[in-house]
Design an enzyme around this catalytic site. Sequence first.
Site, short mmCIF file in Angstrom:
data_model
loop_
_atom_site.label_atom_id
_atom_site.label_comp_id
_atom_site.label_asym_id
_atom_site.label_seq_id
_atom_site.Cartn_x
_atom_site.Cartn_y
_atom_site.Cartn_z
N SER A 81 0.84 -1.20 0.00
CA SER A 81 0.00 0.00 0.00
C SER A 81 0.87 1.25 0.00
O SER A 81 2.10 1.17 -0.03
CB SER A 81 -0.88 0.01 1.24
OG SER A 81 -0.06 0.27 2.38
N LYS A 82 0.20 2.38 0.07
CA LYS A 82 0.88 3.68 0.08
C LYS A 82 1.98 3.72 1.13
O LYS A 82 3.01 4.35 0.95
CB LYS A 82 -0.13 4.79 0.38
CG LYS A 82 -0.88 5.27 -0.83
CD LYS A 82 -1.17 6.77 -0.73
CE LYS A 82 -1.73 7.29 -2.03
NZ LYS A 82 -3.17 7.03 -2.17
N ARG A 83 1.73 3.06 2.25
CA ARG A 83 2.71 3.09 3.34
C ARG A 83 4.04 2.46 2.94
O ARG A 83 5.07 2.71 3.55
CB ARG A 83 2.14 2.40 4.59
CG ARG A 83 1.68 3.41 5.62
CD ARG A 83 0.85 2.77 6.68
NE ARG A 83 -0.48 2.47 6.16
CZ ARG A 83 -1.09 1.30 6.29
NH1 ARG A 83 -0.50 0.32 6.92
NH2 ARG A 83 -2.30 1.12 5.79
#
Length: 479
Positions: A252-254
């Site tokens: 994900s974005k993380r």
Amino acid sequence: MSVRVRIAPSPTGNLHIGTARTAVFNWLFARHHEGTFILRVEDTDLERSKPEYTDNIKSGLSWLGLYWDEGPFFQTERLDFYRQAIQTLLDKGFAYPCYCTSEELETMREIQKANNQAPRYDNRHRNLSSEDIAKFEAQGRKPVIRFKIEDHEQIIWHDLIRGKVSWQGSDLGGDMVIARTPEKDGDRFGQPLYNLAVVVDDIDMNISHVIRGEDHIANTAKQILLYQALGAKVPEFAHTPLILNSEGKKLSKRDGVTSIDDFRKMGFIAPALVNYMTLLGWTSPDTEEIFSLSEAATKFSLERVNKAGAKFDWDKLDWLNSQYLHKLSSEELLPLLIPYWQEAGYQFNLENDHDWLLQLTGLIAPSLTRLTDGVKEAQLFFADGVSLTQEAEEFLTQEGVKEVLKAVITATKSDLASSEANDIIKQITKDLKVKKGLVMRSLRVGLTGELHGPDLIQTWLLLNRKAIDQTRLESTINN
Ligand code: GLU
């Protein structure tokens, strides 16, 4: 049967790595079977869909080499088809208007929660009488359209990746909304919703195999019911595994990257990235790991796609990228490096400096893992002067080093040839009665400010061509 597959991204963000990998599998499957790969843009979410995301998706797919044979088709241009299908479902009694207010639905959910039940619509408006309907209409309520899902129904399909998958109708959340409330007075229903639109399109576009992420499994169960209600042939389904980060959670974005653009900016090149994506969940029958898309297509089959999530392995991607970069000629590599150098603010003239840039490219190429490494590797050739590392500074204080540098300055000339550079080094070794290693190290520190780096003679010649070798040596001496 001719194979027809599609990639159906929603333009609510840039081309996502998960979508791109699904596109890779669809593309490989289509090419393997000499079938058709279709691009369909699912843009019915008017608030979140943006034309710039569609552009990004198209350019990302093209950059990766995933050219489509038909489309792009846009769902917003096909609304009439969905409306017709909704009308058919209403006429045949597979669908009905539901007049529940959001407050009523909220109360329903709260009661279910209090009773430890999963939230679901309890199908309460399934059998409204015409009086009930008239009453709700008179109250000014606007209906959504719901499609009937029988609790007792068991939906079973043979997934080409996951094998037998079976869903109980009662686990699908109750009768599903297929159209929003009407926007205009007089309309029977409003905006058609996702599951309905996908099925109508897949029927119209003669899709033979739906290959998509496993997060769509519950949708597949609902969609199969829609195919049946619409009297259409159900396509084959294959649900691809998710892409996971090193902790086993969905990438994900993380994790710092999500879109294909992010990978491009990080210095990965398209053939390496697309090769890596092919390996995210698929293994070649000959266990070969480096291949072009068309080579992979000859061997691709869904049977060799794993069910388990595919862990994203940065080291492997880096390794593949370096393999691809090292195979490129300087002529091929230079245009790839130029945008990164330009962004770093390096000054050069593409026409006049072309040969020099090619030589520089050849010199640094073996040290590159990502294109971004080219910025650091080339930096000393574009820098204004020399900045010394601490070990270089200490080295400079050693006996004899500055004498060597002065001797080089005296001996050097413009347009130095490689043999002349080697002769100068030999001559100084002899004249100053020092070891060749000392001369080489002194020269490297004098020219670059560092004790380590690419081939010294090549480095010197490149700086010499730009007539900046002497000034660098002088500034190091005066440091
Ligand atoms: N539009 C959906 C998505 O972006 C894909 C739907 C499908 O492949 O059926 O996830």
